[in-house]
Motif scaffolding. Structure first.
Motif, PDB file in Angstrom:
ATOM      1  N   GLN A  53       0.833  -1.204   0.000  1.00  0.00           N
ATOM      2  CA  GLN A  53       0.000   0.000   0.000  1.00  0.00           C
ATOM      3  C   GLN A  53       0.870   1.258   0.000  1.00  0.00           C
ATOM      4  O   GLN A  53       0.601   2.205  -0.733  1.00  0.00           O
ATOM      5  CB  GLN A  53      -0.917  -0.011   1.238  1.00  0.00           C
ATOM      6  N   LEU A  54       1.937   1.237   0.809  1.00  0.00           N
ATOM      7  CA  LEU A  54       2.815   2.397   0.897  1.00  0.00           C
ATOM      8  C   LEU A  54       3.495   2.662  -0.440  1.00  0.00           C
ATOM      9  O   LEU A  54       3.545   3.811  -0.922  1.00  0.00           O
ATOM     10  CB  LEU A  54       3.866   2.194   1.998  1.00  0.00           C
ATOM     11  N   VAL A  55       3.980   1.613  -1.068  1.00  0.00           N
ATOM     12  CA  VAL A  55       4.652   1.759  -2.369  1.00  0.00           C
ATOM     13  C   VAL A  55       3.651   2.291  -3.404  1.00  0.00           C
ATOM     14  O   VAL A  55       3.962   3.197  -4.188  1.00  0.00           O
ATOM     15  CB  VAL A  55       5.244   0.410  -2.838  1.00  0.00           C
ATOM     16  N   ALA A  56       2.420   1.721  -3.362  1.00  0.00           N
ATOM     17  CA  ALA A  56       1.401   2.178  -4.308  1.00  0.00           C
ATOM     18  C   ALA A  56       1.046   3.644  -4.049  1.00  0.00           C
ATOM     19  O   ALA A  56       0.892   4.432  -4.991  1.00  0.00           O
ATOM     20  CB  ALA A  56       0.157   1.294  -4.200  1.00  0.00           C
ATOM     21  N   ASN A  57       0.939   4.019  -2.766  1.00  0.00           N
ATOM     22  CA  ASN A  57       0.599   5.397  -2.404  1.00  0.00           C
ATOM     23  C   ASN A  57       1.644   6.392  -2.882  1.00  0.00           C
ATOM     24  O   ASN A  57       1.322   7.533  -3.191  1.00  0.00           O
ATOM     25  CB  ASN A  57       0.445   5.523  -0.881  1.00  0.00           C
ATOM     26  N   ALA A  58       2.893   5.951  -2.915  1.00  0.00           N
ATOM     27  CA  ALA A  58       3.958   6.844  -3.371  1.00  0.00           C
ATOM     28  C   ALA A  58       3.758   7.202  -4.835  1.00  0.00           C
ATOM     29  O   ALA A  58       4.318   8.192  -5.328  1.00  0.00           O
ATOM     30  CB  ALA A  58       5.318   6.165  -3.172  1.00  0.00           C
ATOM     31  N   ARG A  59       2.951   6.423  -5.510  1.00  0.00           N
ATOM     32  CA  ARG A  59       2.598   6.677  -6.925  1.00  0.00           C
ATOM     33  C   ARG A  59       3.815   6.866  -7.805  1.00  0.00           C
ATOM     34  O   ARG A  59       3.886   7.792  -8.614  1.00  0.00           O
ATOM     35  CB  ARG A  59       1.653   7.882  -7.038  1.00  0.00           C
ATOM     36  N   ILE A  60       4.808   6.036  -7.616  1.00  0.00           N
ATOM     37  CA  ILE A  60       5.960   6.020  -8.509  1.00  0.00           C
ATOM     38  C   ILE A  60       5.480   5.515  -9.871  1.00  0.00           C
ATOM     39  O   ILE A  60       5.888   5.982 -10.918  1.00  0.00           O
ATOM     40  CB  ILE A  60       7.053   5.097  -7.952  1.00  0.00           C
ATOM     41  N   TRP A  61       4.570   4.524  -9.779  1.00  0.00           N
ATOM     42  CA  TRP A  61       3.926   4.048 -10.996  1.00  0.00           C
ATOM     43  C   TRP A  61       2.448   4.411 -10.921  1.00  0.00           C
ATOM     44  O   TRP A  61       1.890   4.503  -9.822  1.00  0.00           O
ATOM     45  CB  TRP A  61       4.064   2.535 -11.109  1.00  0.00           C
ATOM     46  N   SER A  62       1.822   4.567 -12.037  1.00  0.00           N
ATOM     47  CA  SER A  62       0.406   4.923 -12.019  1.00  0.00           C
ATOM     48  C   SER A  62      -0.423   3.750 -11.555  1.00  0.00           C
ATOM     49  O   SER A  62       0.042   2.614 -11.547  1.00  0.00           O
ATOM     50  CB  SER A  62      -0.052   5.345 -13.419  1.00  0.00           C
ATOM     51  N   VAL A  63      -1.669   4.051 -11.168  1.00  0.00           N
ATOM     52  CA  VAL A  63      -2.564   3.016 -10.677  1.00  0.00           C
ATOM     53  C   VAL A  63      -2.857   1.984 -11.768  1.00  0.00           C
ATOM     54  O   VAL A  63      -3.173   0.835 -11.501  1.00  0.00           O
ATOM     55  CB  VAL A  63      -3.858   3.631 -10.108  1.00  0.00           C
ATOM     56  N   LEU A  64      -2.695   2.375 -13.009  1.00  0.00           N
ATOM     57  CA  LEU A  64      -2.889   1.440 -14.112  1.00  0.00           C
ATOM     58  C   LEU A  64      -1.808   0.385 -14.124  1.00  0.00           C
ATOM     59  O   LEU A  64      -1.988  -0.714 -14.617  1.00  0.00           O
ATOM     60  CB  LEU A  64      -2.857   2.181 -15.460  1.00  0.00           C
ATOM     61  N   PHE A  65      -0.653   0.776 -13.583  1.00  0.00           N
ATOM     62  CA  PHE A  65       0.472  -0.158 -13.597  1.00  0.00           C
ATOM     63  C   PHE A  65       0.541  -0.950 -12.296  1.00  0.00           C
ATOM     64  O   PHE A  65       0.648  -2.166 -12.312  1.00  0.00           O
ATOM     65  CB  PHE A  65       1.775   0.617 -13.820  1.00  0.00           C
ATOM     66  N   LEU A  66       0.471  -0.227 -11.172  1.00  0.00           N
ATOM     67  CA  LEU A  66       0.529  -0.912  -9.884  1.00  0.00           C
ATOM     68  C   LEU A  66      -0.555  -0.391  -8.947  1.00  0.00           C
ATOM     69  O   LEU A  66      -0.356   0.599  -8.250  1.00  0.00           O
ATOM     70  CB  LEU A  66       1.901  -0.731  -9.218  1.00  0.00           C
ATOM     71  N   PRO A  67      -1.721  -1.026  -8.929  1.00  0.00           N
ATOM     72  CA  PRO A  67      -2.743  -0.637  -7.966  1.00  0.00           C
ATOM     73  C   PRO A  67      -2.347  -1.109  -6.576  1.00  0.00           C
ATOM     74  O   PRO A  67      -1.633  -2.095  -6.440  1.00  0.00           O
ATOM     75  CB  PRO A  67      -3.996  -1.375  -8.459  1.00  0.00           C
ATOM     76  N   GLY A  68      -2.814  -0.382  -5.560  1.00  0.00           N
ATOM     77  CA  GLY A  68      -2.546  -0.803  -4.181  1.00  0.00           C
ATOM     78  C   GLY A  68      -3.587  -1.820  -3.743  1.00  0.00           C
ATOM     79  O   GLY A  68      -4.594  -2.032  -4.426  1.00  0.00           O
ATOM     80  N   ILE A 238     -12.152 -12.636 -17.531  1.00  0.00           N
ATOM     81  CA  ILE A 238     -12.222 -11.346 -16.830  1.00  0.00           C
ATOM     82  C   ILE A 238     -10.832 -10.732 -16.722  1.00  0.00           C
ATOM     83  O   ILE A 238     -10.618  -9.562 -17.060  1.00  0.00           O
ATOM     84  CB  ILE A 238     -12.794 -11.518 -15.393  1.00  0.00           C
ATOM     85  N   ILE A 239      -9.878 -11.566 -16.278  1.00  0.00           N
ATOM     86  CA  ILE A 239      -8.514 -11.077 -16.079  1.00  0.00           C
ATOM     87  C   ILE A 239      -7.932 -10.611 -17.418  1.00  0.00           C
ATOM     88  O   ILE A 239      -7.347  -9.527 -17.527  1.00  0.00           O
ATOM     89  CB  ILE A 239      -7.631 -12.179 -15.458  1.00  0.00           C
ATOM     90  N   ALA A 240      -8.121 -11.432 -18.450  1.00  0.00           N
ATOM     91  CA  ALA A 240      -7.566 -11.100 -19.763  1.00  0.00           C
ATOM     92  C   ALA A 240      -8.127  -9.772 -20.274  1.00  0.00           C
ATOM     93  O   ALA A 240      -7.378  -8.860 -20.650  1.00  0.00           O
ATOM     94  CB  ALA A 240      -7.862 -12.228 -20.748  1.00  0.00           C
ATOM     95  N   ILE A 241      -9.450  -9.645 -20.241  1.00  0.00           N
ATOM     96  CA  ILE A 241     -10.074  -8.419 -20.763  1.00  0.00           C
ATOM     97  C   ILE A 241      -9.700  -7.216 -19.910  1.00  0.00           C
ATOM     98  O   ILE A 241      -9.339  -6.147 -20.424  1.00  0.00           O
ATOM     99  CB  ILE A 241     -11.608  -8.582 -20.838  1.00  0.00           C
ATOM    100  N   ALA A 242      -9.721  -7.384 -18.582  1.00  0.00           N
ATOM    101  CA  ALA A 242      -9.413  -6.262 -17.698  1.00  0.00           C
ATOM    102  C   ALA A 242      -8.015  -5.728 -17.959  1.00  0.00           C
ATOM    103  O   ALA A 242      -7.804  -4.505 -18.000  1.00  0.00           O
ATOM    104  CB  ALA A 242      -9.562  -6.696 -16.236  1.00  0.00           C
ATOM    105  N   SER A 243      -7.057  -6.616 -18.131  1.00  0.00           N
ATOM    106  CA  SER A 243      -5.698  -6.104 -18.322  1.00  0.00           C
ATOM    107  C   SER A 243      -5.506  -5.536 -19.720  1.00  0.00           C
ATOM    108  O   SER A 243      -4.739  -4.596 -19.912  1.00  0.00           O
ATOM    109  CB  SER A 243      -4.661  -7.181 -18.008  1.00  0.00           C
ATOM    110  N   PHE A 246      -6.789  -1.973 -19.551  1.00  0.00           N
ATOM    111  CA  PHE A 246      -6.141  -1.163 -18.508  1.00  0.00           C
ATOM    112  C   PHE A 246      -6.966  -1.030 -17.242  1.00  0.00           C
ATOM    113  O   PHE A 246      -6.854  -0.065 -16.519  1.00  0.00           O
ATOM    114  CB  PHE A 246      -5.767   0.230 -19.049  1.00  0.00           C
ATOM    115  N   GLN A 247      -7.840  -2.018 -16.975  1.00  0.00           N
ATOM    116  CA  GLN A 247      -8.534  -2.035 -15.687  1.00  0.00           C
ATOM    117  C   GLN A 247      -7.720  -2.908 -14.737  1.00  0.00           C
ATOM    118  O   GLN A 247      -8.178  -3.956 -14.293  1.00  0.00           O
ATOM    119  CB  GLN A 247      -9.934  -2.619 -15.845  1.00  0.00           C
ATOM    120  N   THR A 248      -6.526  -2.410 -14.462  1.00  0.00           N
ATOM    121  CA  THR A 248      -5.580  -3.255 -13.725  1.00  0.00           C
ATOM    122  C   THR A 248      -6.120  -3.734 -12.373  1.00  0.00           C
ATOM    123  O   THR A 248      -5.974  -4.903 -12.030  1.00  0.00           O
ATOM    124  CB  THR A 248      -4.249  -2.515 -13.556  1.00  0.00           C
TER     125      THR A 248
END
Lengths: 284, 273
Positions: A53-68, A238-243, A246-248
């Motif tokens: 969560q902390l790494v995701a919150n730092a938003r080094i990568w966008s939520v599309l790439f790494l959601p928390g 679901i997983i295939a279509i979501a990714s 970009f609905q990561t």
């Protein structure tokens, strides 16, 4: 040793063996010790989620790439509010149930026969070796060609994935029957049928259940990969279509769903295995 | 000269088997002549690897004989039968079955008793071998001595004409072994079953048996027969009786002659049967 020395030594040893610390560890573990695996396990999961969560919150990568984890949790809830989810789960569930169910029945049968009849084993060994050493998912394109993109190719690949670990472990169980037990049975004039039912089969149960458990992993792999490639519905889809769209977080939620299914089924089988092992003395 | 009074009669028994590794025929036993009288407890001792266990397996019908004849009550022995029951060196208990379940296994395999009768009689048998209260215990919860009691009870429950015992106490510690010998004599004196007892323990053989037979080294055959003229019931003090010690010397000397062989014969590279 003088009496004086003995006097000095003895009380010390008695006190030591009487110490509560030792008694607790030998006789009954303390409450904390009993729950230690659970407590430490939970703490380490919480720690991992926090770091994530902390790494995701730092938003080094966008939520599309790494959601928390929080994003994933929200996506998970959303996923279950959508209309299609139950159809997806039902589709994947049906594929899994039919494919894995067939693998259990047929794998058990073939494994027992191969273990009991050496010549049957000689006849089938080449095929078992061929399929078991090949990742079964390579057959998916062929199955799609033959069977379309409905349930059948998934059932086929799930079946192929699960059936071989079941065959191999069941066969090993039968083959591993203790020679001494077989000799006892023979000495008392036991028929082949009775030897099989009363000696070989019960002795193979732990192996068979291990085969079932390993089969689950292979079955889930087959299910998800087959659905990635081509499907109308399903959790893998679901997983295939979501990714792809970009609905990561949603893709992550799908992964969680699959992982939970695998863990649940494996745990259930572990419980069953333990039930069949009640005759083993408990060594902690 | 066929002795009608003999229970078990072995005449010129030869047992061979094929050794795949060395691609040769291996003669374990060659020309065994012996008789076991009804109600007698006969012990066979001999140097290790002399084929005494192999011979017992042939009496049980587990392995075929290559020559000679082997008869029980005049009937040729060709396969395991209800008239014989073996007490094995390794207990060979089904680990997932309780003591009770294991004791009934013999009659269950023979199909010679209804389930209800088997259980009722097994309970008596368990009491006889001193395991009362352990009916529901699993083999892995039992000591080695207790496991052998189950092994014995399983054989006794089938009520055989002849009891075959293959070094049943060899794997036990010295104290337990002595206790088990005493117990076996107690149980045996109640039934007086004809019994063939294989052991490498000379004292054990003398203590238990009416006659002790010494086998030669491999290929085994009967070397000496010693009548044990010690009154029954025997308690453990018999083992210090001067007569007992005389028997022990006699048998030990007989075995020692068999051990004094050139080294190359001892290390022929053949596993003990």
């Amino acid at each position: 040793m003088s009496i004086k020395e003995a006097d000095r030594v003895l009380p010390v040893t008695t006190r030591e063996s009487d110490s509560t610390r030792e008694r607790r560890s030998v006789l009954r573990p303390s409450r904390i010790r009993l729950y230690e695996p659970l407590v430490i396990g939970t703490l380490s999961v919480v720690l991992a989620l926090t770091v994530w969560q902390l790494v995701a919150n730092a938003r080094i990568w966008s939520v599309l790439f790494l959601p928390g984890p929080w994003d994933v949790a929200q996506a998970f809830v959303q996923l279950f509010q959508s209309d299609d989810i139950w159809l997806d789960i039902a589709t994947s569930g049906e594929e899994l149930a039919i494919g894995y169910g067939m693998a259990i029945v047929i794998g058990l049968l073939i494994g027992l026969l191969m273990g009991w009849y050496t010549r049957f084993q000689y006849a089938l060994d080449p095929f078992v070796n061929f399929f078991y050493s090949t990742p079964r998912i390579v057959f998916i394109p062929i199955f799609i060609l033959w069977l379309g993109i409905e349930l059948q190719p998934k059932i086929a690949v799930i079946f192929l994935g699960a059936v071989f670990p079941i065959i191999i472990n069941t066969m090993a169980g039968v083959r591993n029957t203790e020679a001494a037990l077989l000799r006892v049975a023979r000495s008392f004039g036991a028929s082949d049928a009775l030897t099989f039912r009363r000696v070989v089969l019960p002795g193979s149960v732990p192996f068979i259940l291990t085969g079932f458990r390993l089969g689950i992993g292979h079955a889930l792999t087959g299910l998800v990969v087959a659905e990635y490639i081509a499907a109308k519905h399903g959790v893998g889809q679901i997983i295939a279509i979501a990714s792809q769209t970009f609905q990561t977080p949603k893709a992550f939620a799908g992964v969680v769903l699959i992982a939970c299914t695998g863990m649940l089924l494996t745990t259930v089988l572990h419980r069953i295995e333990n039930r069949f092992q009640s005759w083993r003395p408990q060594i902690k | 000269m066929y002795d009608r009074s003999a229970k078990l009669a072995a005449k010129g028994v030869v047992i061979e088997y094929w050794l795949q590794r060395s691609r040769s025929l291996f003669t374990a036993v060659k020309g065994v002549d012996l008789e076991v009288r009804p109600g007698e407890l006969l012990a066979i001792v001999g140097p290790s690897g002399c084929g005494k266990t192999t011979f017992l397996n042939a009496v049980d019908g587990l392995i075929p004989i290559a020559g000679g004849s082997l008869t029980l009550d005049g009937r040729e022995i060709t396969k395991p039968g209800r008239d014989r029951a073996m007490v094995f060196q390794q207990p060979g208990l089904l680990p997932w079955r309780t003591v009770l379940g294991n004791v009934v296994f013999g009659v269950e395999a023979q199909g010679s008793m209804s389930k209800g009768e088997a259980i009722a009689r097994a309970k008596q048998q368990i009491e006889l071998v001193g395991l009362k209260g352990f009916e529901d215990a699993y083999p892995l919860e039992l000591s080695g001595g207790m496991q052998q009691r189950v092994n014995l009870a399983r054989a006794l429950l089938t009520d055989p004409e002849m009891l075959l015992l293959d070094e049943p106490f060899a794997a036990l510690d010295a104290q337990t072994r002595e206790m088990m010998q005493l117990e076996l004599l107690k149980i045996w004196s109640q039934t007086r079953k004809t019994a063939l007892f294989i052991t490498h323990d000379i004292k054990e053989a003398i203590y238990l048996a009416d006659r002790v037979i010494v086998f030669t080294r491999r290929p085994g055959r009967v070397k000496t027969v010693v009548d044990i003229d010690l009154s029954r019931p025997r308690d453990l003090r018999v083992k210090r009786d001067p007569q007992f010690l005389t028997y022990e010397d006699e048998i030990w000397e007989s075995i020692q002659e068999e051990l004094a062989v050139p080294a190359e014969r001892l290390i022929a590279g053949v596993p003990a049967a």
